[in-house]
Scaffold this motif. Structure first.
Motif, PDB file in Angstrom:
ATOM      1  N   GLN A  41      -1.788  33.633  -1.690  1.00 42.17           N
ATOM      2  CA  GLN A  41      -1.080  34.690  -0.969  1.00 42.17           C
ATOM      3  C   GLN A  41      -1.328  36.022  -1.666  1.00 42.17           C
ATOM      4  O   GLN A  41      -1.129  36.139  -2.878  1.00 42.17           O
ATOM      5  N   LEU A  42      -1.760  37.004  -0.911  1.00 39.73           N
ATOM      6  CA  LEU A  42      -2.019  38.334  -1.439  1.00 39.73           C
ATOM      7  C   LEU A  42      -1.086  39.327  -0.764  1.00 39.73           C
ATOM      8  O   LEU A  42      -0.985  39.357   0.462  1.00 39.73           O
ATOM      9  N   THR A  43      -0.416  40.138  -1.579  1.00 39.42           N
ATOM     10  CA  THR A  43       0.480  41.165  -1.050  1.00 39.42           C
ATOM     11  C   THR A  43       0.050  42.519  -1.610  1.00 39.42           C
ATOM     12  O   THR A  43       0.291  42.814  -2.784  1.00 39.42           O
ATOM     13  N   PRO A  44      -0.612  43.339  -0.805  1.00 35.05           N
ATOM     14  CA  PRO A  44      -1.021  44.653  -1.283  1.00 35.05           C
ATOM     15  C   PRO A  44       0.190  45.554  -1.523  1.00 35.05           C
ATOM     16  O   PRO A  44       1.336  45.177  -1.291  1.00 35.05           O
ATOM     17  N   SER A  45      -0.072  46.772  -1.970  1.00 39.62           N
ATOM     18  CA  SER A  45       1.009  47.722  -2.224  1.00 39.62           C
ATOM     19  C   SER A  45       1.784  48.044  -0.958  1.00 39.62           C
ATOM     20  O   SER A  45       2.967  48.347  -0.989  1.00 39.62           O
ATOM     21  N   CYS A  46       1.086  47.960   0.174  1.00 43.39           N
ATOM     22  CA  CYS A  46       1.767  48.141   1.466  1.00 43.39           C
ATOM     23  C   CYS A  46       2.467  46.830   1.822  1.00 43.39           C
ATOM     24  O   CYS A  46       1.809  45.840   2.156  1.00 43.39           O
ATOM     25  N   VAL A  47       3.799  46.788   1.720  1.00 45.90           N
ATOM     26  CA  VAL A  47       4.522  45.525   1.871  1.00 45.90           C
ATOM     27  C   VAL A  47       4.428  44.960   3.275  1.00 45.90           C
ATOM     28  O   VAL A  47       4.691  43.784   3.494  1.00 45.90           O
ATOM     29  N   SER A  48       4.078  45.772   4.240  1.00 41.35           N
ATOM     30  CA  SER A  48       3.992  45.279   5.610  1.00 41.35           C
ATOM     31  C   SER A  48       2.667  44.579   5.888  1.00 41.35           C
ATOM     32  O   SER A  48       2.432  44.129   7.004  1.00 41.35           O
TER      33      SER A  48
ATOM     34  N   ASN B  71      13.308  43.032   7.743  1.00 41.71           N
ATOM     35  CA  ASN B  71      12.585  41.937   7.106  1.00 41.71           C
ATOM     36  C   ASN B  71      11.082  42.114   7.100  1.00 41.71           C
ATOM     37  O   ASN B  71      10.343  41.150   7.054  1.00 41.71           O
ATOM     38  N   VAL B  72      10.604  43.359   7.165  1.00 47.20           N
ATOM     39  CA  VAL B  72       9.172  43.544   7.156  1.00 47.20           C
ATOM     40  C   VAL B  72       8.557  43.069   5.848  1.00 47.20           C
ATOM     41  O   VAL B  72       7.394  42.704   5.785  1.00 47.20           O
ATOM     42  N   ASP B  73       9.350  43.070   4.752  1.00 48.84           N
ATOM     43  CA  ASP B  73       8.799  42.660   3.475  1.00 48.84           C
ATOM     44  C   ASP B  73       8.905  41.158   3.244  1.00 48.84           C
ATOM     45  O   ASP B  73       8.543  40.659   2.192  1.00 48.84           O
ATOM     46  N   GLU B  74       9.388  40.413   4.219  1.00 49.71           N
ATOM     47  CA  GLU B  74       9.476  38.965   4.106  1.00 49.71           C
ATOM     48  C   GLU B  74       8.327  38.308   4.878  1.00 49.71           C
ATOM     49  O   GLU B  74       8.068  38.668   6.029  1.00 49.71           O
ATOM     50  N   PRO B  75       7.666  37.380   4.245  1.00 53.43           N
ATOM     51  CA  PRO B  75       6.612  36.665   4.976  1.00 53.43           C
ATOM     52  C   PRO B  75       7.209  35.830   6.092  1.00 53.43           C
ATOM     53  O   PRO B  75       8.212  35.139   5.909  1.00 53.43           O
ATOM     54  N   GLN B  76       6.584  35.897   7.258  1.00 52.48           N
ATOM     55  CA  GLN B  76       7.074  35.162   8.427  1.00 52.48           C
ATOM     56  C   GLN B  76       6.176  33.952   8.665  1.00 52.48           C
ATOM     57  O   GLN B  76       5.139  34.046   9.314  1.00 52.48           O
ATOM     58  N   TYR B  77       6.556  32.795   8.085  1.00 51.69           N
ATOM     59  CA  TYR B  77       5.737  31.604   8.289  1.00 51.69           C
ATOM     60  C   TYR B  77       6.605  30.346   8.219  1.00 51.69           C
ATOM     61  O   TYR B  77       7.723  30.354   7.679  1.00 51.69           O
ATOM     62  N   TRP B  78       6.073  29.273   8.775  1.00 49.22           N
ATOM     63  CA  TRP B  78       6.734  27.976   8.804  1.00 49.22           C
ATOM     64  C   TRP B  78       5.728  26.911   8.378  1.00 49.22           C
ATOM     65  O   TRP B  78       4.593  26.877   8.890  1.00 49.22           O
TER      66      TRP B  78
ATOM     67  N   PHE C 104      -0.162  42.322   9.581  1.00 49.95           N
ATOM     68  CA  PHE C 104       0.182  43.733   9.389  1.00 49.95           C
ATOM     69  C   PHE C 104       1.198  44.124  10.463  1.00 49.95           C
ATOM     70  O   PHE C 104       0.876  44.205  11.643  1.00 49.95           O
ATOM     71  N   ARG C 105       2.442  44.301  10.002  1.00 50.31           N
ATOM     72  CA  ARG C 105       3.553  44.542  10.925  1.00 50.31           C
ATOM     73  C   ARG C 105       3.561  43.438  11.978  1.00 50.31           C
ATOM     74  O   ARG C 105       3.613  42.257  11.636  1.00 50.31           O
ATOM     75  N   GLU C 106       3.492  43.764  13.249  1.00 51.31           N
ATOM     76  CA  GLU C 106       3.578  42.711  14.266  1.00 51.31           C
ATOM     77  C   GLU C 106       2.233  42.063  14.588  1.00 51.31           C
ATOM     78  O   GLU C 106       2.164  41.128  15.383  1.00 51.31           O
ATOM     79  N   PHE C 107       1.162  42.553  13.969  1.00 52.56           N
ATOM     80  CA  PHE C 107      -0.184  42.091  14.323  1.00 52.56           C
ATOM     81  C   PHE C 107      -0.647  40.977  13.390  1.00 52.56           C
ATOM     82  O   PHE C 107      -0.426  41.020  12.183  1.00 52.56           O
ATOM     83  N   ILE C 108      -1.345  39.994  13.967  1.00 48.50           N
ATOM     84  CA  ILE C 108      -1.938  38.890  13.225  1.00 48.50           C
ATOM     85  C   ILE C 108      -3.455  38.921  13.415  1.00 48.50           C
ATOM     86  O   ILE C 108      -3.954  39.166  14.520  1.00 48.50           O
TER      87      ILE C 108
END
Length: 416
Positions: A337-344, A311-318, A366-370
């Motif tokens: 919301q901006l999604t660059p070419s790098c889906v992560s 699910n790296v390409d899914e936004p993780q938000y509530w 970016f991956r696990e980092f906020i």
């Protein structure tokens, strides 16, 4: 001002320093009563350097470096002539460097009539000397107003051709694109000689401008708050975790806990803004795992994801506890919301307009980092408390709002 016979007659001398008292007077009034009103060598560059160089270490028993929390360095040059530089070789660039190196704000009270009107008591010059704010008398009760003017200053500021023909060349460039301003000594004299309304307007414009320079260097005061003239786009928290305060001081805090990044109950007419981060410990370091932003009654939570396969390409938000809820707006503010070419890698930009025009809260994943950062100024963020410190002073306060914490580990522990 001019001294009497020591060390040299008719030259600028350092007459002394003193402190103010509770009655609004001076502890030693002789420093402004014993000067000479006339002189034969009005060399302003020498006066500036001599004055700065001769400020003593202590004034009236007060050690400036050890006992003053801050030093507001201001210098006012008063002269109705241009330079008498026949035996003093300092150049304009020498003076700019000297004033900047010693962190002084210079104001000039010199022969400088704006648009041929003595009611124009002063002018602040910017954009290389092309764009300006003019201070103008308003009414007969000491009021003043401002207006803007765009033209090269030497096209509309005039000087006495007998005594001060080179004022534009010698003095005015010293304050271009600086907090200080140019004030017309002719307006001051006309006011003192009988035009009481002009005298009051000159005084009020000068004093209020000086107070603003001292209490809000490099900015302007709006509704009692210091507003930076440049946006703050470096402050924020991200990575493992790197923290940059409102005054661009960098530090790190490693732990596994929830932390108050920035909080202001008065934000947006008491809606309130509260930004908390959650860190996760990995061996000997930690990173920001998630952020929760609350404005009013609305809550937005975001976190990164290390699951690259699923699910790296899914936004993780509530949004208000709803996973991937509608996020076109949040708390009444537009979200982009901006999604660059790098889906992560994703970015969410909360536009705080129209409450705070052109100001934003930005969350990047970016991956696990906020990462959380800001674009804006003190109108939106000037009253916040937390890990980013005090917006106006840069001091890293404890929760009590008065204790300054210098150890960043203690600071992080304080804001858990």
């Amino acid at each position: 001002g001019f001294g009497a016979d020591i060390p040299t007659f008719n030259r600028y001398q350092h007459l002394g320093c003193t402190t103010g008292n509770s009655a609004g007077g001076l502890a030693d009034p002789t420093i402004v009563t014993d000067w000479q009103a006339t002189g034969g060598w009005e060399e302003g560059y020498h006066a500036i350097i001599y004055s700065i160089a001769n400020v003593p270490e202590s004034i009236d028993g007060i050690n400036l470096q050890n006992e003053c929390n801050t030093l507001d360095k201001n210098l006012i040059l008063v002269s109705d002539e241009d330079r008498d530089n026949n035996d003093y070789t300092a150049t304009l660039e020498d003076m700019k460097t000297y004033i900047d190196d010693h962190d002084y704000i210079l104001n000039l009270v010199v022969d400088s009539t704006v648009d041929g009107n003595l009611d124009n008591v002063g002018i602040q010059l910017s954009n290389g000397g092309h764009d300006h704010t003019v201070f103008q008398r308003d009414g007969d009760d000491g009021g003043f107003t401002t207006y803007t003017k765009s033209d090269w200053y030497y096209n509309f500021i005039t000087h006495d051709l007998g005594w001060a023909p080179y004022t534009s060349e010698h003095y005015i460039p010293l304050v271009i694109d600086k907090p200080g301003a140019v004030w017309n000594v002719k307006s001051l004299r006309d006011g003192v000689s009988g035009n009481e309304a002009l005298r009051k307007s000159f005084t009020n414009a000068f004093v209020e401008t000086k107070v603003e320079e001292i209490s809000c260097p490099g900015g302007t005061i709006i509704d009692g708050m210091c507003i930076s003239r440049t946006e703050n786009s470096n402050s924020g928290i991200g990575g493992d975790p790197h923290i940059t305060t409102w005054q661009n001081e960098h530090y790190e805090y490693h732990g596994q806990c929830d932390l108050v990044m920035a909080s202001d109950p008065k934000f947006a007419d008491a809606k309130g803004l509260h930004i908390h981060i959650r860190t996760k410990l990995v061996r000997y370091w930690s990173y920001i795992k998630s952020v929760a932003i609350r404005i009013g009654d609305d809550i937005l939570e975001m976190e990164g994801s290390a699951d690259e396969e699923n699910n790296v390409d899914e936004p993780q938000y509530w949004v208000n506890f709803e996973y991937q809820g509608k996020l076109d707006t949040f708390a009444g503010y537009t979200v982009t919301q901006l999604t660059p070419s790098c889906v992560s890698k994703r970015e969410y930009k909360i536009d705080l307009s129209p409450t705070y025009e052109g100001q934003y809260i930005i969350v990047q994943a970016f991956r696990e980092f906020i990462r959380v950062k800001f674009t804006g100024d003190a109108r939106a963020f000037g009253n916040t408390v937390g890990l980013l410190g005090d917006y106006k002073t840069g001091k890293t306060f404890a929760r009590d709002g008065s204790t300054v914490i210098h150890d960043f580990i203690d600071l992080g522990n304080e804001w858990q």
